[in-house]
Write a protein that holds these residues in place. Structure first.
Motif, PDB file in Angstrom:
ATOM      1  N   LYS A   1      -9.600   4.662  -3.317  1.00 50.87           N
ATOM      2  CA  LYS A   1     -10.807   4.118  -2.686  1.00 50.87           C
ATOM      3  C   LYS A   1     -11.700   3.335  -3.645  1.00 50.87           C
ATOM      4  O   LYS A   1     -12.549   2.570  -3.205  1.00 50.87           O
TER       5      LYS A   1
ATOM      6  N   GLY B   1     -15.844  -3.356   2.454  1.00 52.37           N
ATOM      7  CA  GLY B   1     -15.100  -2.243   1.872  1.00 52.37           C
ATOM      8  C   GLY B   1     -14.053  -1.686   2.816  1.00 52.37           C
ATOM      9  O   GLY B   1     -12.946  -1.338   2.396  1.00 52.37           O
ATOM     10  N   LEU B   2     -14.385  -1.607   4.092  1.00 56.52           N
ATOM     11  CA  LEU B   2     -13.411  -1.122   5.071  1.00 56.52           C
ATOM     12  C   LEU B   2     -12.242  -2.092   5.221  1.00 56.52           C
ATOM     13  O   LEU B   2     -11.101  -1.668   5.393  1.00 56.52           O
TER      14      LEU B   2
ATOM     15  N   ALA C   1     -11.946  -0.550  -3.277  1.00 53.40           N
ATOM     16  CA  ALA C   1     -12.623  -0.928  -2.039  1.00 53.40           C
ATOM     17  C   ALA C   1     -14.133  -0.742  -2.164  1.00 53.40           C
ATOM     18  O   ALA C   1     -14.911  -1.556  -1.662  1.00 53.40           O
ATOM     19  N   VAL C   2     -14.544   0.324  -2.848  1.00 49.73           N
ATOM     20  CA  VAL C   2     -15.979   0.566  -3.053  1.00 49.73           C
ATOM     21  C   VAL C   2     -16.580  -0.522  -3.947  1.00 49.73           C
ATOM     22  O   VAL C   2     -17.674  -1.029  -3.671  1.00 49.73           O
TER      23      VAL C   2
ATOM     24  N   LYS D   1     -11.140  -4.109   2.908  1.00 44.29           N
ATOM     25  CA  LYS D   1     -10.394  -4.143   1.650  1.00 44.29           C
ATOM     26  C   LYS D   1      -9.509  -2.911   1.477  1.00 44.29           C
ATOM     27  O   LYS D   1      -8.453  -2.995   0.850  1.00 44.29           O
ATOM     28  N   HIS D   2      -9.902  -1.783   2.029  1.00 44.02           N
ATOM     29  CA  HIS D   2      -9.203  -0.518   1.802  1.00 44.02           C
ATOM     30  C   HIS D   2      -7.867  -0.488   2.539  1.00 44.02           C
ATOM     31  O   HIS D   2      -7.771  -0.868   3.701  1.00 44.02           O
ATOM     32  N   THR D   3      -6.841  -0.037   1.844  1.00 42.69           N
ATOM     33  CA  THR D   3      -5.547   0.235   2.457  1.00 42.69           C
ATOM     34  C   THR D   3      -5.281   1.734   2.340  1.00 42.69           C
ATOM     35  O   THR D   3      -5.714   2.375   1.382  1.00 42.69           O
TER      36      THR D   3
END
Length: 65
Positions: A37, A27-28, A40-41, A30-32
Protein backbone atom coordinates in the motif's frame (compact mmCIF):
# COMPACT_ATOMS: atom_id res chain seq x y z
CA UNK A 1 -13.11 41.03 -4.14
CA UNK A 2 -12.96 42.23 -0.59
CA UNK A 3 -13.92 39.16 1.44
CA UNK A 4 -13.68 38.81 5.19
CA UNK A 5 -11.13 36.60 6.86
CA UNK A 6 -13.76 34.02 7.81
CA UNK A 7 -14.86 33.58 4.20
CA UNK A 8 -11.25 33.22 3.07
CA UNK A 9 -10.65 30.54 5.70
CA UNK A 10 -13.74 28.67 4.52
CA UNK A 11 -12.51 28.82 0.91
CA UNK A 12 -9.15 27.35 1.97
CA UNK A 13 -10.94 24.59 3.92
CA UNK A 14 -13.10 23.78 0.88
CA UNK A 15 -9.96 23.60 -1.29
CA UNK A 16 -8.35 21.26 1.23
CA UNK A 17 -11.40 18.98 1.35
CA UNK A 18 -11.57 18.80 -2.45
CA UNK A 19 -7.87 17.96 -2.49
CA UNK A 20 -8.40 15.20 0.08
CA UNK A 21 -11.03 13.65 -2.19
CA UNK A 22 -8.68 13.87 -5.18
CA UNK A 23 -5.85 12.30 -3.16
CA UNK A 24 -8.02 9.43 -1.95
CA UNK A 25 -9.29 8.71 -5.45
CA UNK A 26 -5.77 8.83 -6.89
CA UNK A 27 -4.52 6.43 -4.23
CA UNK A 28 -7.39 4.04 -4.84
CA UNK A 29 -6.77 4.07 -8.58
CA UNK A 30 -3.04 3.50 -8.11
CA UNK A 31 -3.39 0.57 -5.69
CA UNK A 32 -3.33 -2.98 -7.02
CA UNK A 33 -4.35 -5.92 -4.80
CA UNK A 34 -1.02 -7.76 -5.04
CA UNK A 35 1.18 -4.72 -4.36
CA UNK A 36 1.99 -3.06 -1.02
CA UNK A 37 0.00 0.00 0.00
CA UNK A 38 2.93 2.40 0.49
CA UNK A 39 3.36 3.45 -3.18
CA UNK A 40 -0.37 4.12 -3.48
CA UNK A 41 -0.31 6.27 -0.34
CA UNK A 42 2.66 8.25 -1.64
CA UNK A 43 0.94 8.72 -5.01
CA UNK A 44 -2.23 9.91 -3.27
CA UNK A 45 -0.20 12.33 -1.15
CA UNK A 46 1.43 13.76 -4.25
CA UNK A 47 -1.97 14.14 -5.89
CA UNK A 48 -3.26 15.88 -2.75
CA UNK A 49 -0.36 18.33 -2.72
CA UNK A 50 -0.65 19.07 -6.41
CA UNK A 51 -4.39 19.59 -6.37
CA UNK A 52 -4.23 21.78 -3.24
CA UNK A 53 -1.57 23.94 -4.85
CA UNK A 54 -3.58 24.19 -8.07
CA UNK A 55 -6.81 25.03 -6.23
CA UNK A 56 -5.22 27.71 -4.04
CA UNK A 57 -3.39 29.27 -6.99
CA UNK A 58 -6.65 29.35 -8.95
CA UNK A 59 -8.49 31.04 -6.08
CA UNK A 60 -5.65 33.49 -5.66
CA UNK A 61 -5.61 34.39 -9.35
CA UNK A 62 -9.38 34.90 -9.31
CA UNK A 63 -8.96 37.36 -6.43
CA UNK A 64 -10.79 35.30 -3.82
CA UNK A 65 -7.73 34.94 -1.55
Amino acid sequence: MNLSLGVKVLVVIICALISVIVGILAGLLKHTPAAPKAPAVLFGGGAFGGSLTLCLMLMSSLGVL
